[in-house]
Design a protein around this motif. Structure first.
Motif, PDB file in Angstrom:
ATOM      1  N   ILE A  60       1.009  -1.139   0.005  1.00 36.45           N
ATOM      2  CA  ILE A  60      -0.160  -0.090  -0.052  1.00 36.45           C
ATOM      3  C   ILE A  60       0.792   1.160  -0.055  1.00 36.45           C
ATOM      4  CG2 ILE A  60      -1.691   1.393   1.182  1.00 36.45           C
ATOM      5  CD1 ILE A  60      -3.007  -1.269   2.259  1.00 36.45           C
ATOM      6  N   ARG A  61       1.741   1.436   1.183  1.00 38.29           N
ATOM      7  CA  ARG A  61       2.556   2.637   1.049  1.00 38.29           C
ATOM      8  C   ARG A  61       3.444   2.812  -0.197  1.00 38.29           C
ATOM      9  NH1 ARG A  61       7.586   4.722   4.303  1.00 38.29           N
ATOM     10  NH2 ARG A  61       7.378   6.781   3.810  1.00 38.29           N
ATOM     11  N   PRO A  62       4.272   1.564  -0.614  1.00 37.60           N
ATOM     12  CA  PRO A  62       5.127   1.762  -1.867  1.00 37.60           C
ATOM     13  C   PRO A  62       4.271   2.254  -3.066  1.00 37.60           C
ATOM     14  CG  PRO A  62       5.606  -0.208  -0.832  1.00 37.60           C
ATOM     15  CD  PRO A  62       4.447   0.524  -0.112  1.00 37.60           C
ATOM     16  N   ILE A  63       3.153   1.718  -3.170  1.00 36.71           N
ATOM     17  CA  ILE A  63       2.223   2.276  -4.480  1.00 36.71           C
ATOM     18  C   ILE A  63       1.866   3.462  -4.144  1.00 36.71           C
ATOM     19  CG2 ILE A  63      -0.066   2.065  -5.292  1.00 36.71           C
ATOM     20  CD1 ILE A  63       0.184  -1.186  -4.865  1.00 36.71           C
ATOM     21  N   LEU A  64       1.388   4.101  -3.149  1.00 39.79           N
ATOM     22  CA  LEU A  64       0.814   5.361  -2.997  1.00 39.79           C
ATOM     23  C   LEU A  64       1.923   6.404  -3.044  1.00 39.79           C
ATOM     24  CD1 LEU A  64      -1.876   4.924  -0.201  1.00 39.79           C
ATOM     25  CD2 LEU A  64      -2.103   5.109  -2.785  1.00 39.79           C
ATOM     26  N   GLU A  65       3.277   5.864  -2.521  1.00 40.46           N
ATOM     27  CA  GLU A  65       4.455   7.014  -2.643  1.00 40.46           C
ATOM     28  C   GLU A  65       4.883   7.228  -4.071  1.00 40.46           C
ATOM     29  OE1 GLU A  65       5.189   9.094  -0.654  1.00 40.46           O
ATOM     30  OE2 GLU A  65       4.481   8.577   1.368  1.00 40.46           O
ATOM     31  N   ARG A 135      13.209   3.132   5.344  1.00 43.15           N
ATOM     32  CA  ARG A 135      12.817   4.422   5.236  1.00 43.15           C
ATOM     33  C   ARG A 135      12.875   4.743   3.694  1.00 43.15           C
ATOM     34  NH1 ARG A 135      14.788   8.146   8.453  1.00 43.15           N
ATOM     35  NH2 ARG A 135      15.871   7.092  10.213  1.00 43.15           N
ATOM     36  N   LEU A 136      12.144   5.863   3.251  1.00 41.97           N
ATOM     37  CA  LEU A 136      12.163   6.420   1.973  1.00 41.97           C
ATOM     38  C   LEU A 136      13.357   7.556   1.986  1.00 41.97           C
ATOM     39  CD1 LEU A 136       8.620   6.910   0.822  1.00 41.97           C
ATOM     40  CD2 LEU A 136      10.235   5.153  -0.006  1.00 41.97           C
ATOM     41  N   PRO A 181      -8.269   0.746   2.914  1.00 41.34           N
ATOM     42  CA  PRO A 181      -6.747   1.272   3.306  1.00 41.34           C
ATOM     43  C   PRO A 181      -6.055   2.068   2.136  1.00 41.34           C
ATOM     44  CG  PRO A 181      -6.716  -1.061   2.905  1.00 41.34           C
ATOM     45  CD  PRO A 181      -8.057  -0.525   2.816  1.00 41.34           C
ATOM     46  N   PHE A 182      -6.433   1.943   1.080  1.00 41.15           N
ATOM     47  CA  PHE A 182      -5.858   2.629  -0.134  1.00 41.15           C
ATOM     48  C   PHE A 182      -6.307   4.301  -0.044  1.00 41.15           C
ATOM     49  CE2 PHE A 182      -5.025  -1.465  -1.749  1.00 41.15           C
ATOM     50  CZ  PHE A 182      -3.771  -1.378  -2.059  1.00 41.15           C
ATOM     51  N   LEU A 183      -7.804   4.320   0.171  1.00 37.77           N
ATOM     52  CA  LEU A 183      -8.490   5.430   0.314  1.00 37.77           C
ATOM     53  C   LEU A 183      -8.046   6.271   1.468  1.00 37.77           C
ATOM     54  CD1 LEU A 183     -10.579   7.239  -1.337  1.00 37.77           C
ATOM     55  CD2 LEU A 183     -12.436   6.480   0.156  1.00 37.77           C
TER      56      LEU A 183
END
Length: 253
Positions: A60-65, A135-136, A181-183
């Motif tokens: 989820i986080r990798p996709i959204l970032e 961490r990014l 969770p995506f929204l």
């Protein structure tokens, strides 16, 4: 016991020594057994709902970032600038906090709030944190992104539609997934960008990014509504194919 000056008689000392030697021998035997084990290899052909749910949550986080950074690169394309993001591994005990360290830093023409990590969950009383293993990191690049704007927009479309399908799978198969969770993640990113725009006076590109993120949110909701109205539901093998398709998008890898 010796450090605490505890005294033992001869019989007690002999019994304790024998017990300790036996414990050491068993520990060595157990350690040797572990070292002799071959590395566990996950069978990629194994498929289950729980495994798919786990993989989706970790994406989820990798996709959204990735979507946010693709938008940054689209916006700064004509300025011959871009930003690369990459994960840096950290200890598995690290907690990513969304309340502490809210100080934007300028990278190329964008203001960005870098990851703020706590080494344990006890370092912050905020409930706005989650465990992370990376961490990014952000690299300012003095030339435009390698992909064309059309290609980057295609990536956005693939990720947006894919997220809607994965979200539907999560909500259909999980008994503890009341919210999307995506929204929620898209909303958090929009709130973060709005916070940046209020915090800095030279955030023109961040303002543009906010506008594009709202478009992404509406596009995502459109895909989700279309999926729900058609009552289409991908079987497990199709979900795994979709996970792989999304993972192949360069910034998600």
């Amino acid at each position: 016991a010796i450090k605490d000056n505890i005294e033992f008689n001869t019989i007690e000392r002999s019994e304790f020594e024998q017990s300790w030697k036996a414990s050491v021998a068993e520990s060595d035997r157990f350690l040797k057994c572990l070292c002799d084990q071959s590395a566990y290899k996950r069978n990629d052909k194994w498929q289950s709902i729980n495994d798919a749910q786990f993989q989706i949550h970790s994406m989820i986080r990798p996709i959204l970032e990735a979507m946010r950074n693709i938008l940054r690169n689209i916006i700064s394309y004509d300025r011959n600038l871009s930003i690369n993001i990459s994960p840096k591994h950290v200890t598995s005990l690290s907690m990513l906090c969304y309340r502490c360290g809210r100080n934007p830093e300028k990278i190329n023409e964008f203001w960005i709030i870098k990851d703020h990590l706590h080494s344990s969950c006890n370092m912050c009383t905020s409930n706005e944190s989650k465990q992370t293993e990376y961490r990014l990191c952000y690299d300012a690049i003095n030339y435009r992104a390698d992909d064309s704007i059309d290609q980057m927009n295609k990536y956005i479309d693939v990720l947006c539609e894919g997220c809607a399908q994965l979200a539907q799978f999560l909500m259909k198969t999980s008994q503890v997934e009341p919210n999307d969770p995506f929204l929620f993640g898209i909303g958090r990113i929009i709130n973060e960008e709005n916070f940046i725009c209020k915090k800095v006076t030279s955030g023109d590109l961040n303002q543009k990014l906010v506008g594009r993120l709202y478009q992404i949110k509406h596009q995502y909701q459109h895909y989700l509504n279309a999926i729900q109205s058609n009552e289409t539901f991908k079987n497990l093998s199709k979900i795994y194919q979709l996970i792989q398709q999304i993972a192949d998008v360069p910034m998600v890898k």
